[in-house]
Design a protein around this motif. Structure first.
Motif, mmCIF file in Angstrom:
data_model
loop_
_atom_site.group_PDB
_atom_site.id
_atom_site.type_symbol
_atom_site.label_atom_id
_atom_site.label_comp_id
_atom_site.label_asym_id
_atom_site.label_seq_id
_atom_site.Cartn_x
_atom_site.Cartn_y
_atom_site.Cartn_z
ATOM 1 N N ILE A 54 0.842 -1.195 0.000
ATOM 2 C CA ILE A 54 0.000 0.000 0.000
ATOM 3 C C ILE A 54 0.873 1.239 0.000
ATOM 4 N N ILE A 55 0.671 2.083 -1.013
ATOM 5 C CA ILE A 55 1.413 3.341 -1.127
ATOM 6 C C ILE A 55 0.723 4.434 -0.326
ATOM 7 N N ALA A 56 -0.619 4.537 -0.467
ATOM 8 C CA ALA A 56 -1.378 5.560 0.248
ATOM 9 C C ALA A 56 -2.852 5.174 0.301
ATOM 10 N N VAL A 57 -3.554 5.765 1.262
ATOM 11 C CA VAL A 57 -5.004 5.613 1.386
ATOM 12 C C VAL A 57 -5.588 7.017 1.380
ATOM 13 N N LYS A 71 -10.064 5.298 -0.964
ATOM 14 C CA LYS A 71 -9.315 4.710 -2.074
ATOM 15 C C LYS A 71 -7.966 4.233 -1.576
ATOM 16 N N ILE A 72 -7.627 2.993 -1.913
ATOM 17 C CA ILE A 72 -6.322 2.441 -1.563
ATOM 18 C C ILE A 72 -5.470 2.402 -2.819
ATOM 19 N N MET A 93 -5.852 1.051 10.009
ATOM 20 C CA MET A 93 -4.888 1.137 8.911
ATOM 21 C C MET A 93 -3.776 2.128 9.244
ATOM 22 N N ARG A 94 -4.127 3.212 9.930
ATOM 23 C CA ARG A 94 -3.133 4.219 10.329
ATOM 24 C C ARG A 94 -2.087 3.612 11.265
ATOM 25 N N ASP A 100 1.630 9.311 7.569
ATOM 26 C CA ASP A 100 1.994 9.866 6.271
ATOM 27 C C ASP A 100 1.349 9.145 5.090
ATOM 28 N N LYS A 101 0.741 7.983 5.291
ATOM 29 C CA LYS A 101 0.115 7.248 4.193
ATOM 30 C C LYS A 101 -1.413 7.332 4.191
ATOM 31 N N ILE A 102 -2.008 7.887 5.241
ATOM 32 C CA ILE A 102 -3.454 8.121 5.269
ATOM 33 C C ILE A 102 -3.646 9.592 4.917
ATOM 34 N N LEU A 103 -4.171 9.872 3.737
ATOM 35 C CA LEU A 103 -4.213 11.230 3.213
ATOM 36 C C LEU A 103 -5.643 11.700 2.955
#
Length: 119
Positions: A54-57, A71-72, A93-94, A100-103
């Motif tokens: 996973i790059i970002a959510v 969106k993942i 998930m955080r 930094d990946k939960i945006l």
């Protein structure tokens, strides 16, 4: 039968996957090793995403309200999901991905403002 990637389930919730045409209803499982979605109607229809892929959510936030949809973004594809328990899902998930990946997804106003700032 599908084998889960997780050894322990931290949260199980009803959810919807928006992959391809239409929506698929099923269960979202957030565990110690991965985010997983299992279709209610077809056992062989599932999505498993290990945490390292996973790059970002991205999630819509309006004021203090978190949207049901998120969106993942993975190293291969972007996947859209929805759940009434999206706030709890994103909190867990955080813990695994970090802040930094939960945006927050940009709003229409943010997009318009940034467009005029760069001109």
């Amino acid at each position: 039968m599908v084998q889960s990637l997780n050894t322990t389930a931290e949260l199980t919730a009803q959810g919807i996957s928006y992959l391809g045409i239409g929506a698929k209803y099923g269960k979202i499982l957030v565990g110690d090793r991965a985010f997983e979605f299992f279709n209610d109607n077809n056992v062989e229809d599932y999505i498993q995403i290990p945490w390292q892929n996973i790059i970002a959510v991205y999630v819509h936030v309006s004021g203090k309200t978190v949207s049901r949809r998120f969106k993942i973004k993975t190293d291969k594809v972007d996947l859209n999901f929805s759940s009434k328990s999206s706030g709890n899902i994103l909190k867990i998930m955080r813990e695994h991905l970090g802040n930094d990946k939960i945006l927050r997804m940009p709003t229409l106003w943010d997009t318009t403002r940034s467009h005029f700032k760069h001109k």
